[in-house]
Enzyme design. Structure first.
Site, short mmCIF file in Angstrom:
data_model
loop_
_atom_site.label_atom_id
_atom_site.label_comp_id
_atom_site.label_asym_id
_atom_site.label_seq_id
_atom_site.Cartn_x
_atom_site.Cartn_y
_atom_site.Cartn_z
N GLU A 294 -16.23 -8.90 5.46
CA GLU A 294 -15.58 -8.34 4.25
C GLU A 294 -15.24 -6.89 4.51
O GLU A 294 -16.01 -6.18 5.15
CB GLU A 294 -16.57 -8.39 3.07
CG GLU A 294 -16.36 -9.54 2.11
CD GLU A 294 -15.38 -9.21 0.99
OE1 GLU A 294 -14.31 -8.64 1.26
OE2 GLU A 294 -15.69 -9.55 -0.16
N ASP A 295 -14.13 -6.45 3.95
CA ASP A 295 -13.77 -5.04 4.08
C ASP A 295 -14.69 -4.14 3.26
O ASP A 295 -15.22 -3.14 3.75
CB ASP A 295 -12.30 -4.82 3.67
CG ASP A 295 -11.95 -5.41 2.29
OD1 ASP A 295 -12.82 -6.06 1.67
OD2 ASP A 295 -10.80 -5.24 1.85
N ASP B 178 -17.96 -4.12 -3.49
CA ASP B 178 -17.79 -3.26 -4.66
C ASP B 178 -18.70 -3.80 -5.77
O ASP B 178 -19.90 -3.58 -5.73
CB ASP B 178 -16.30 -3.28 -5.03
CG ASP B 178 -15.92 -2.31 -6.11
OD1 ASP B 178 -16.57 -1.28 -6.24
OD2 ASP B 178 -14.95 -2.57 -6.84
N PHE C 200 -11.83 5.05 -4.93
CA PHE C 200 -10.94 4.00 -4.47
C PHE C 200 -10.41 4.36 -3.08
O PHE C 200 -9.80 5.41 -2.90
CB PHE C 200 -9.78 3.77 -5.44
CG PHE C 200 -9.09 2.47 -5.17
CD1 PHE C 200 -9.60 1.28 -5.64
CD2 PHE C 200 -7.94 2.44 -4.38
CE1 PHE C 200 -8.99 0.07 -5.34
CE2 PHE C 200 -7.32 1.23 -4.08
CZ PHE C 200 -7.84 0.04 -4.57
N ARG D 55 -2.46 -0.30 4.02
CA ARG D 55 -3.36 -1.05 4.91
C ARG D 55 -3.27 -0.54 6.34
O ARG D 55 -4.19 -0.67 7.13
CB ARG D 55 -2.98 -2.54 4.91
CG ARG D 55 -3.25 -3.26 3.61
CD ARG D 55 -3.14 -4.76 3.83
NE ARG D 55 -3.04 -5.51 2.58
CZ ARG D 55 -4.07 -5.91 1.84
NH1 ARG D 55 -5.29 -5.60 2.19
NH2 ARG D 55 -3.88 -6.59 0.73
P1 IMP Z 1 -15.86 -6.97 -5.46
O1 IMP Z 1 -15.74 -8.41 -5.80
O2 IMP Z 1 -15.79 -6.10 -6.68
O3 IMP Z 1 -17.06 -6.65 -4.59
O4 IMP Z 1 -14.57 -6.54 -4.69
C1 IMP Z 1 -14.25 -6.99 -3.45
C2 IMP Z 1 -12.79 -6.79 -3.16
O5 IMP Z 1 -12.17 -5.82 -4.03
C3 IMP Z 1 -12.63 -6.23 -1.78
O6 IMP Z 1 -12.59 -7.25 -0.81
C4 IMP Z 1 -11.32 -5.48 -1.90
O7 IMP Z 1 -10.24 -6.35 -1.68
C5 IMP Z 1 -11.28 -5.00 -3.33
N1 IMP Z 1 -11.72 -3.60 -3.45
C6 IMP Z 1 -12.85 -3.13 -3.99
N2 IMP Z 1 -12.91 -1.79 -3.92
C7 IMP Z 1 -11.79 -1.41 -3.30
C8 IMP Z 1 -11.28 -0.13 -2.89
O8 IMP Z 1 -11.88 0.95 -3.07
N3 IMP Z 1 -10.08 -0.17 -2.25
C9 IMP Z 1 -9.37 -1.29 -2.00
N4 IMP Z 1 -9.82 -2.49 -2.36
C10 IMP Z 1 -11.02 -2.56 -3.00
#
Ligand code: IMP
Length: 197
Positions: free
Chosen positions: A113-114, A117, A166, A179
């Protein structure tokens, strides 16, 4: 938390009016950390073929670079889930957009995963993968915004813990842009910026 000396430098090329980026983690630091992460993963699984599952699209650069640092047998597959749409705020909803191509039963799986969050995406994915009976299931994330966590999940391997900002670059986007930045950067808006996104 990451606080790097270059953190104040601004990259200006190719940005839209009202948007600017500040380097949070330079590409060279990402490279050094990936070598360490690959070693840690291989220490846990010295002999196993590793099946990497990338979560599209943010994982692409991270997965490509990490895979090159992992010695031994490595294969890839990809999932796509919907999360953020075109903004910076999570909808909290997770929907499967692309499923795996091959079975993961009996395999050593590393979910790539990148960014972690709220954790809602990962929680959804882990539940899905656990049902498919892999031999081992681990998670590696490049970035962890630990203060934003809602779901009760954690990554086994974390590249960098970052503040609640962000970020874009090195695969991460804002409305599909940025990206291709080599560094991980914080995206900033002035009064002309966010309204146009
Ligand atoms: P989560 O489900 O809230 O943990 O979010 C996961 C996904 O939200 C990541 O795989 C990203 O695609 C996107 N995301 C969350 N925070 C960021 C950010 O700061 N920048 C860009 N994408 C984000």
């Amino acid at each position: 938390m990451v606080q790097h000396p270059k953190a104040r430098s601004i990259v200006r090329r190719g940005l839209r009016t009202g948007e600017s980026v500040r380097v949070l983690i330079p590409h060279s630091r990402v490279g050094t950390r990936l070598k360490q992460l690959a070693k840690e993963i291989r220490r846990e699984f010295p002999k196993d073929p590793l099946h990497l599952i990338g979560v599209l699209k943010g994982c692409v650069l991270f997965l490509a670079d990490l895979a090159r640092e992992l010695g031994g047998e490595v294969s890839f597959d990809f999932m796509a889930v919907s999360s953020y749409g075109k903004g910076t705020d999570s909808t909290g909803e997770v929907k499967l957009v692309k499923d795996l191509d091959v079975s993961i039963e009996g395999k050593t799986i590393i979910v790539v995963e990148d960014i972690l969050d709220t954790g809602l995406t990962l929680k959804y994915l882990l539940r899905l993968f656990e049902e498919k009976k892999p031999k081992h299931l681990r998670v590696v994330v490049l970035l962890d915004k630990i203060d934003r966590r809602i779901a009760d999940v954690r990554a086994d391997y974390v590249g960098f813990t970052i503040p609640n900002e962000f970020v874009v670059g090195y695969g991460l986007d804002f409305a599909e842009r940025y990206r291709n930045l080599a560094d991980v950067c914080v995206l900033q808006f002035d009064s002309r910026g966010k309204a146009k996104s």
